[in-house]
Write a protein that holds these residues in place. Structure first.
Motif, mmCIF file in Angstrom:
data_model
loop_
_atom_site.group_PDB
_atom_site.id
_atom_site.type_symbol
_atom_site.label_atom_id
_atom_site.label_comp_id
_atom_site.label_asym_id
_atom_site.label_seq_id
_atom_site.Cartn_x
_atom_site.Cartn_y
_atom_site.Cartn_z
ATOM 1 N N GLU A 163 22.870 35.332 62.567
ATOM 2 C CA GLU A 163 23.328 36.669 62.168
ATOM 3 C C GLU A 163 24.435 37.153 63.100
ATOM 4 O O GLU A 163 25.453 37.693 62.647
ATOM 5 N N ILE A 164 24.242 36.949 64.401
ATOM 6 C CA ILE A 164 25.253 37.357 65.373
ATOM 7 C C ILE A 164 26.564 36.616 65.121
ATOM 8 O O ILE A 164 27.650 37.211 65.117
ATOM 9 N N MET A 168 30.201 38.355 63.979
ATOM 10 C CA MET A 168 31.331 38.375 64.899
ATOM 11 C C MET A 168 32.500 37.520 64.413
ATOM 12 O O MET A 168 33.638 37.710 64.855
ATOM 13 N N LEU A 169 32.232 36.579 63.495
ATOM 14 C CA LEU A 169 33.292 35.707 63.003
ATOM 15 C C LEU A 169 33.845 36.151 61.657
ATOM 16 O O LEU A 169 34.582 35.407 61.010
ATOM 17 N N ARG A 170 33.495 37.355 61.221
ATOM 18 C CA ARG A 170 34.048 37.867 59.972
ATOM 19 C C ARG A 170 35.536 38.135 60.139
ATOM 20 O O ARG A 170 36.048 38.228 61.245
ATOM 21 N N ASN A 175 31.295 43.583 66.076
ATOM 22 C CA ASN A 175 31.014 43.108 67.425
ATOM 23 C C ASN A 175 29.589 43.422 67.884
ATOM 24 O O ASN A 175 28.841 44.156 67.234
ATOM 25 N N LEU A 176 29.235 42.865 69.033
ATOM 26 C CA LEU A 176 27.856 42.950 69.516
ATOM 27 C C LEU A 176 27.468 44.381 69.878
ATOM 28 O O LEU A 176 26.314 44.777 69.696
ATOM 29 N N ASN A 177 28.401 45.172 70.395
ATOM 30 C CA ASN A 177 28.086 46.567 70.697
ATOM 31 C C ASN A 177 27.721 47.337 69.430
ATOM 32 O O ASN A 177 26.758 48.100 69.403
ATOM 33 N N ALA A 178 28.503 47.112 68.365
ATOM 34 C CA ALA A 178 28.214 47.787 67.101
ATOM 35 C C ALA A 178 26.867 47.330 66.541
ATOM 36 O O ALA A 178 26.088 48.137 66.025
#
Length: 398
Positions: A163-164, A168-170, A175-178
């Protein structure tokens, strides 16, 4: 998960994932973790009692069951425990804490947890602190107390590496903060949707504390929640520390019982990757040894493909640390034909034409792409995986 026998009180069982029984001894079968996936904008319902809560937790962690389709699409599981009686119809509201575990590793999931209880509860365990500062024995002991407690409610959100990575690769990175902010808000909504009023929420910050607090106040305007967002909140506030314990213990259990989704995949060195952080030599060695073991896909979905070390390794060659110096791990046929900036050979249009005989005298003419006489062989990987062309799309919903 194995079938578990539990003795319970005469609590009514309304969860359709648990087999009902008419006697005192209730047999709890393998819990269906698909029920823990969020459905649209609706939070999963809280589980009906502590026995079923622990059965669901065991199915999710001890058996590492990853419900479809979260491996390839959408958010991961969100487990909402049963609501403690002392937290229901509490005019003052509960105190709640939120923390995460596994934000930095290149391997495995990130887990977010919330823990809450009534400010008047008198049976809350002592000794809560930042889970990273507790000994493994103390942390495990506190987690067991949380699971047994009838006064502590909790929520667990699992963000698997897959999922991460895909977020992040879209094309427009998420991003991880969001993701962290959204996971925290998702858990708060789950508690509110369960009918529990929140007086104060203690949150270990992600990003600038003031900006994060303002964001939370905007989203939850009208719910009269006091948000305390600070660095190291898990070392200052007991509910945040309890959430830290739930998150850390859950992640550790998930990894210890990891089940590979890749068919017949067996990593070299097993799970001997140390902490999973890129700076850990054991992690570095594990990634080197398992690079492209699952050819041609690089790594299993246990790895966060969006992390710098994984990206670098997958580039191959000397720059990426690939096994074969100068060679990419995946070679595309088109790369050999097209001209690059340094001046390579470019395919001519004639390469896409076929010669067809049109008369008995050997005459011929050029045919276009539609002439259909030349068919390129399938790549071997398609045959090995039994893949075929998609000829139609069927709309479905989960």
């Amino acid at each position: 998960a194995n079938t578990t026998t539990m003795t319970t009180s005469d609590e009514s069982n309304t969860n359709n994932n648990i087999m009902p029984s008419t006697d005192e001894t209730r047999t709890v079968p393998s819990f269906n973790p698909s029920s823990l996936l969020p459905n649209g904008h609706n939070s999963p319902s809280p589980l009906p009692n502590r026995s079923i809560t622990n059965a669901a937790l065991s199915a999710l962690l001890d058996s590492s069951l990853r419900p479809t389709p979260c491996n390839v699409h959408g958010p991961g599981p969100l487990l909402v425990s049963n609501i403690p009686a002392s937290s229901i119809n509490n005019e003052r509201g509960v105190i709640l804490g939120i923390d995460e575990a596994g934000r930095g590793p290149v391997l495995g999931p990130m887990t977010y947890a919330a823990a809450y209880w009534s400010p008047t509860a008198t049976d809350i365990p002592e000794g809560f602190n930042d889970s990273k500062q507790l000994s493994a024995e103390k942390r495990a002991s506190l987690f067991d107390e949380i699971k047994r407690s009838e006064s502590i409610g909790f929520v667990l959100r699992v963000l698997h590496a897959s999922e991460i990575s895909r977020n992040m690769l879209r094309s427009e990175p998420y991003n991880l903060n969001a993701m962290s902010h959204d996971a925290a808000m998702e858990m708060i909504w789950a508690v509110l949707d369960s009918g529990v009023k929140i007086e104060t929420a203690y949150i270990d910050t992600v990003g600038m504390p003031d900006a994060y607090r303002s964001k939370l106040e905007r989203v939850f305007q009208g719910h009269n929640i006091e948000f305390i967002v600070e660095k190291k909140a898990d070392a200052k506030y007991a509910p945040c520390s309890a959430a830290s314990v739930v998150a850390k213990e859950s992640r550790d259990t998930l990894i210890a019982n990891w089940k590979w989704t890749e068919t017949s995949y067996e990593p070299k060195d097993g799970l001997n990757f140390g902490s999973g952080y890129p700076s850990d030599p054991k992690c570095t060695t594990w990634m080197e040894n398992n690079l492209n073991v699952d050819a041609p896909f690089g790594y299993p979905d246990f790895v966060r493909f969006s992390w710098g070390p994984a990206k670098k390794a997958l580039k191959g060659g000397e720059e990426g640390g690939g096994k074969k110096s100068g060679d990419p791990i995946v070679k595309w046929e088109a790369d050999e034909d097209e001209e690059d900036e340094s001046g390579g050979k470019q395919s001519s249009m004639e390469a896409f034409m076929v010669v067809k005989k049109v008369n008995g005298n050997g005459g011929s003419k050029r045919g276009g792409l539609g002439s259909g006489d030349r068919k390129k062989p399938r790549f071997r990987i398609f045959n090995e995986l039994g893949l075929s062309k998609v000829t139609a799309f069927v709309e479905t919903s989960y």
